[in-house]
Design an enzyme around this catalytic site. Sequence first.
Site, PDB file in Angstrom:
ATOM      1  N   ASP A   1       0.829  -1.202   0.000  1.00  0.00           N
ATOM      2  CA  ASP A   1       0.000   0.000   0.000  1.00  0.00           C
ATOM      3  C   ASP A   1       0.862   1.249   0.000  1.00  0.00           C
ATOM      4  OD1 ASP A   1      -2.557  -0.859   0.051  1.00  0.00           O
ATOM      5  OD2 ASP A   1      -2.723  -0.919   2.235  1.00  0.00           O
TER       6      ASP A   1
ATOM      7  N   LYS B   1      -3.184   3.330  -2.736  1.00  0.00           N
ATOM      8  CA  LYS B   1      -4.254   4.252  -3.097  1.00  0.00           C
ATOM      9  C   LYS B   1      -3.864   5.636  -2.620  1.00  0.00           C
ATOM     10  CE  LYS B   1      -7.754   0.766  -2.324  1.00  0.00           C
ATOM     11  NZ  LYS B   1      -8.080  -0.034  -1.166  1.00  0.00           N
TER      12      LYS B   1
END
Length: 424
Positions: A213, A235
């Site tokens: 991530d 993200k």
Amino acid sequence: MTAAADYPLTLDLHGRRAVVVGGGPVAARRARGLLDAGADVHVVAPWACEDLAAAAAAGQVRWHQREYVAGDLLEPESAWLVHTATGDPVTDSQVAREAEAARIWCVRADDAAASSAWTPAVARGREGTAAEGLTVAVNAGGDPRRATAVRDAVLAALDSGTLPVRRHRVPGANAAPSRPGRVALVGGGPGADDLITVRGRALLAAADVVVTDRLGPRGLLDTLASDVEVVDVGKTPGNHPTSQQRINEILVHHASQGRNVVRLKGGDPFVLGRGGEEALHCAEHGIPVEVVPGVTSAVSVPAAAGIPVTHRGITASFVVASAHEGADHVLSAAADAAPDATLVLLMGVTRLAETAEALIAAGRPATTPVALVERGWTPEQRTTVSTLEHAAADAARAGVRAPAVVVVGDVVSVRSRLGDLAGE
Ligand code: SAH
């Protein structure tokens, strides 16, 4: 003794005859090592300590209960290896002499320099861990305590996951169908490389594929071997390069090819991290999955800014909520909590104005202290302190951006006495 180098070697003693002369604790340890190696163990000693006597009673070793006599190494058949640990130099020398004549390797407990063979200090990777199947043997040139100290350091390093223990060749891989892969959902903590758990670190060191991530200890990615595949599904707010469905598919895809997959997540995998969905998806597809908890940002990021989420005399509870779903969600979380409970809001920057307004409308004093802690546990950590009524304006003025943890409650005031606590 010459100055020539010694010659480390690994033996397959399975089913082969090995003789231990002596019955004390040292002999017992030697017999145990030989038994672990599957040897056919014969002990020659007039008496035996408890461990050895028990092994003999259990039929694990053959105990010849008498003094050593010439020929014991050869009758009824020749031994491959002998350990002598009688405590009596005369007997140990005799055993060593006869072993030499018969070309049998002899390890002398009393005199390493007079031995033809030595046993190293051995560290084995623990079963069920990434280090399984590894044997590290340490020889310190006749200083067994030094060898043991290095062995223990190796064991600690194996457990900590700081050694590159990943398998590159699985024994029998060509013959057998490849073993199923696994997925580990690893909580990486709030961002500092050393705030991951030991277990998470060890799994990372053994991973074939790391799905990572934007948040979490991204610095650890630099420690991975160059052939480890890193899939970045990070993200950024308003920019979702990889959908959750796609992430789930990536995990299952790699694991079903027999790979060890680490899904490295920021904080704790099951705190607003969609780790539960990933685990379910793996389970539904028959992929073995495990979770390794992590240090959640909800508690650790306020701490880094000198804000305890509970504090004696201020509050004994805290509520963690996502602000991403909107003010109504935060309100219902706060409504069920004690009036003095600390509110910890994750993903709270974008909708800060709306959230703060709603909290005031619901009865929280406008003067309630608020802290916005950005990029906790990184060198760029920054904290903006405000109040509910001014938080949105102060955040805009300071240019506060995600990732940040929003803390609402009187515990924020503790910061004025502590300052930042994140250390180096
Ligand atoms: N599973 C994570 C939370 C994921 S939600 C955990 O347990 O920590 C993502 C949110 O976490 C961010 O929007 C931010 O609110 C918070 N966050 C995570 N890491 C952070 C950090 N280092 N500094 C500040 N906020 C962080």
